[in-house]
Design a protein around this motif. Sequence first.
Motif, PDB file in Angstrom:
ATOM      1  N   LEU A 297      46.801-102.996  97.446  1.00  0.00           N
ATOM      2  CA  LEU A 297      47.997-101.969  98.126  1.00  0.00           C
ATOM      3  C   LEU A 297      48.723-101.306  97.151  1.00  0.00           C
ATOM      4  O   LEU A 297      48.559-101.795  95.884  1.00  0.00           O
ATOM      5  CB  LEU A 297      48.831-103.216  99.103  1.00  0.00           C
ATOM      6  CG  LEU A 297      48.034-103.972  99.897  1.00  0.00           C
ATOM      7  CD1 LEU A 297      48.872-104.548 100.826  1.00  0.00           C
ATOM      8  CD2 LEU A 297      47.381-102.643 100.938  1.00  0.00           C
TER       9      LEU A 297
ATOM     10  N   PHE B  21      62.564 -89.485  99.574  1.00  0.00           N
ATOM     11  CA  PHE B  21      62.433 -90.343 100.940  1.00  0.00           C
ATOM     12  C   PHE B  21      63.300 -89.747 102.159  1.00  0.00           C
ATOM     13  O   PHE B  21      64.333 -89.296 101.685  1.00  0.00           O
ATOM     14  CB  PHE B  21      62.365 -91.771 100.710  1.00  0.00           C
ATOM     15  CG  PHE B  21      61.922 -92.478 101.815  1.00  0.00           C
ATOM     16  CD1 PHE B  21      60.611 -92.587 102.268  1.00  0.00           C
ATOM     17  CD2 PHE B  21      62.667 -93.576 102.370  1.00  0.00           C
ATOM     18  CE1 PHE B  21      60.240 -93.520 103.289  1.00  0.00           C
ATOM     19  CE2 PHE B  21      62.326 -94.435 103.567  1.00  0.00           C
ATOM     20  CZ  PHE B  21      61.118 -94.396 103.782  1.00  0.00           C
TER      21      PHE B  21
ATOM     22  N   TYR C 231      57.380 -96.852  89.860  1.00  0.00           N
ATOM     23  CA  TYR C 231      56.340 -96.516  90.447  1.00  0.00           C
ATOM     24  C   TYR C 231      55.469 -95.853  89.158  1.00  0.00           C
ATOM     25  O   TYR C 231      55.811 -95.517  87.965  1.00  0.00           O
ATOM     26  CB  TYR C 231      56.772 -95.025  91.302  1.00  0.00           C
ATOM     27  CG  TYR C 231      57.581 -95.552  92.497  1.00  0.00           C
ATOM     28  CD1 TYR C 231      56.838 -95.558  93.729  1.00  0.00           C
ATOM     29  CD2 TYR C 231      59.152 -95.654  92.267  1.00  0.00           C
ATOM     30  CE1 TYR C 231      57.557 -96.127  94.709  1.00  0.00           C
ATOM     31  CE2 TYR C 231      59.563 -96.241  93.491  1.00  0.00           C
ATOM     32  CZ  TYR C 231      59.269 -96.134  94.675  1.00  0.00           C
ATOM     33  OH  TYR C 231      59.751 -96.582  95.674  1.00  0.00           O
TER      34      TYR C 231
HETATM   35  N1  T4K Z   1      66.347 -93.217  98.972  1.00  0.00           N
HETATM   36  C1  T4K Z   1      64.984 -93.308  98.446  1.00  0.00           C
HETATM   37  C2  T4K Z   1      64.744 -92.378  97.269  1.00  0.00           C
HETATM   38  C3  T4K Z   1      64.058 -94.203  98.981  1.00  0.00           C
HETATM   39  O1  T4K Z   1      62.718 -94.151  98.271  1.00  0.00           O
HETATM   40  C4  T4K Z   1      64.467 -95.030  99.771  1.00  0.00           C
HETATM   41  C5  T4K Z   1      63.418 -96.055 100.332  1.00  0.00           C
HETATM   42  C6  T4K Z   1      65.616 -95.025 100.353  1.00  0.00           C
HETATM   43  C7  T4K Z   1      66.768 -94.084  99.826  1.00  0.00           C
HETATM   44  C8  T4K Z   1      66.398 -96.026 101.669  1.00  0.00           C
HETATM   45  O2  T4K Z   1      66.407 -97.182 101.080  1.00  0.00           O
HETATM   46  P1  T4K Z   1      66.104 -98.657 102.120  1.00  0.00           P
HETATM   47  O3  T4K Z   1      67.261 -98.292 103.497  1.00  0.00           O
HETATM   48  O4  T4K Z   1      64.733 -98.522 102.526  1.00  0.00           O
HETATM   49  O5  T4K Z   1      66.539 -99.799 101.428  1.00  0.00           O
HETATM   50  C9  T4K Z   1      58.881 -97.554 101.554  1.00  0.00           C
HETATM   51  C10 T4K Z   1      60.178 -98.293 101.903  1.00  0.00           C
HETATM   52  O6  T4K Z   1      60.290 -98.658 103.177  1.00  0.00           O
HETATM   53  C11 T4K Z   1      61.277 -97.387 101.633  1.00  0.00           C
HETATM   54  O7  T4K Z   1      62.232 -98.671 101.206  1.00  0.00           O
HETATM   55  C12 T4K Z   1      61.156 -96.914 100.291  1.00  0.00           C
HETATM   56  N2  T4K Z   1      62.292 -95.865  99.980  1.00  0.00           N
HETATM   57  C13 T4K Z   1      60.255 -96.048 100.444  1.00  0.00           C
HETATM   58  C14 T4K Z   1      59.477 -94.916  99.235  1.00  0.00           C
HETATM   59  O8  T4K Z   1      58.683 -96.454 100.740  1.00  0.00           O
HETATM   60  P2  T4K Z   1      56.709 -97.110 103.282  1.00  0.00           P
HETATM   61  O9  T4K Z   1      56.677 -96.584 104.895  1.00  0.00           O
HETATM   62  O10 T4K Z   1      55.785 -96.247 102.340  1.00  0.00           O
HETATM   63  O11 T4K Z   1      56.491 -98.749 103.362  1.00  0.00           O
HETATM   64  P3  T4K Z   1      55.314 -99.355 103.836  1.00  0.00           P
HETATM   65  O12 T4K Z   1      55.785-100.414 105.005  1.00  0.00           O
HETATM   66  O13 T4K Z   1      54.277 -98.760 104.165  1.00  0.00           O
HETATM   67  O14 T4K Z   1      55.129-100.549 102.637  1.00  0.00           O
HETATM   68  C15 T4K Z   1      54.243 -99.913 101.384  1.00  0.00           C
HETATM   69  C16 T4K Z   1      53.384-101.249 100.727  1.00  0.00           C
HETATM   70  O15 T4K Z   1      54.293-102.133 100.380  1.00  0.00           O
HETATM   71  C17 T4K Z   1      52.671-101.812 101.894  1.00  0.00           C
HETATM   72  O16 T4K Z   1      51.501-101.283 102.077  1.00  0.00           O
HETATM   73  C18 T4K Z   1      52.469-103.321 101.210  1.00  0.00           C
HETATM   74  C19 T4K Z   1      53.809-103.385 100.551  1.00  0.00           C
HETATM   75  N3  T4K Z   1      54.925-104.120 101.202  1.00  0.00           N
HETATM   76  C20 T4K Z   1      55.573-103.748 102.201  1.00  0.00           C
HETATM   77  C21 T4K Z   1      56.420-104.468 103.163  1.00  0.00           C
HETATM   78  C22 T4K Z   1      57.191-103.886 104.367  1.00  0.00           C
HETATM   79  C23 T4K Z   1      55.067-105.557 100.848  1.00  0.00           C
HETATM   80  O17 T4K Z   1      54.336-106.136  99.930  1.00  0.00           O
HETATM   81  N4  T4K Z   1      55.878-106.275 101.771  1.00  0.00           N
HETATM   82  C24 T4K Z   1      56.866-105.828 102.558  1.00  0.00           C
HETATM   83  O18 T4K Z   1      57.483-106.613 103.382  1.00  0.00           O
HETATM   84  O19 T4K Z   1      58.347 -97.057 103.014  1.00  0.00           O
END
Ligand code: T4K
Length: 374
Positions: A6, A86, A288
């Motif tokens: 992942l 994001f 990253y």
């Molecule tokens: N500003 C910037 C520049 C940001 O990048 C972000 C968040 C924010 C503001 C807002 O902060 P927050 O309100 O989120 O604190 C993810 C995150 O949800 C997001 O926090 C993050 N940026 C963004 C860059 O990435 P997705 O939709 O790509 O996440 P998701 O659910 O597809 O997860 C990615 C991988 O992470 C999964 O394949 C496996 C791993 N994972 C995921 C979760 C949810 C885990 O190992 N455990 C978990 O609990 O958005």
Amino acid sequence: MSDKILVTRSSMPDMEEYIDEIKSLWDSHWLTNMGEKHIRFESMLKDYMEVENIELVVNGHMALEMTLQAYEFPEGSEVITTPFTFASTTHAIVRNGLVPVFCDIDEETYCIDATKIEALITDKTVAILPVHVYGNVCDIEAIDDIAKRNDLKVIYDAAHTFGETYKGVGIGKYGDASCFSFHATKVFNSIEGGAVCYNESWLGNKIFELKNFGIHDAETITAVGANAKMNEFAAAMGICNLRHVDEEISKRELVCNKYVESLKDVEGIRLNPLIVNNNGDVKPNYAYFPIIVDDEYGESRDELFERLTNNDIVARKYFYPLINDYECYRDRFSSDDTPVAKNISNRVLTLPMYADLTDEQIEKICRVISRRMK
Ligand code: T4K
């Protein structure tokens, strides 16, 4: 369990350590509303992040949204920002009734191109909202100079820069405020969580009230606030993870070094200059591992993405599409106005990155990218 690699994996303490930390909640029954864990976590973070002022919140998005709200900018005011981020960054602006003005990015750091900011300033501009993308640091001095000369606020989206320092100073000390994310996918997490680091005490007091419905005291509600308080279970996770974050970052550095070693000579694959040629100003957190797929690679970014997927490797197109191309924004903006960002967004892939990525996994990912059979 699937063999998929992942894009990231949440850091967690040993279960016993967490259970030990949360046991006291069964005595106190105090689960939220700025309890003992919240207070202790905030104070630990202040030390770790080398900042003077910090306000904990429920997530990084609310950190941005409430910081903008705290300034009470007139509706329709303009905020200069980047489309290469994001969704949260722009949404926080728009949800406050403000207008995002997209500035192009720098080809090397992927952060806002400070040389292009001034041309976008109008009499409606009130703030600059840059993002330290992937932990790369914006041109802080230039942004500060522009802001001072034009009487603008600077609010950094520092979601990717937890634990970093710039020129020996905690990254959260720069600008008027810096907003951090402690989401599960970040270098450091409190399950969900975030914080605002700030310089002027009125801003901290305001955010403290805004995150609790604008309640000043039991009979005085001073603002139209939200509920953005961090609960005690999240704070406990943060306390535990903070004990191990240095080790996590060191392990990430090793992962990064292995990637660089294997990929630095692959034609057409550009690596993040911060990692390859760090001049020492930034203490990185290895959040990253982005690569840019140039034409010389012979395959497009999307073709490489698909090949990785077919090999059970989940890379991500952070950040594609650009925000000015989102369905909810594209009738008002166009990515053609930010050509460098458009080009990077069409070519970028962030590779799997977390502390416990094994040598074999890294080797497999690099084998696929460099098209080696073994
Ligand atoms: N500003 C910037 C520049 C940001 O990048 C972000 C968040 C924010 C503001 C807002 O902060 P927050 O309100 O989120 O604190 C993810 C995150 O949800 C997001 O926090 C993050 N940026 C963004 C860059 O990435 P997705 O939709 O790509 O996440 P998701 O659910 O597809 O997860 C990615 C991988 O992470 C999964 O394949 C496996 C791993 N994972 C995921 C979760 C949810 C885990 O190992 N455990 C978990 O609990 O958005």
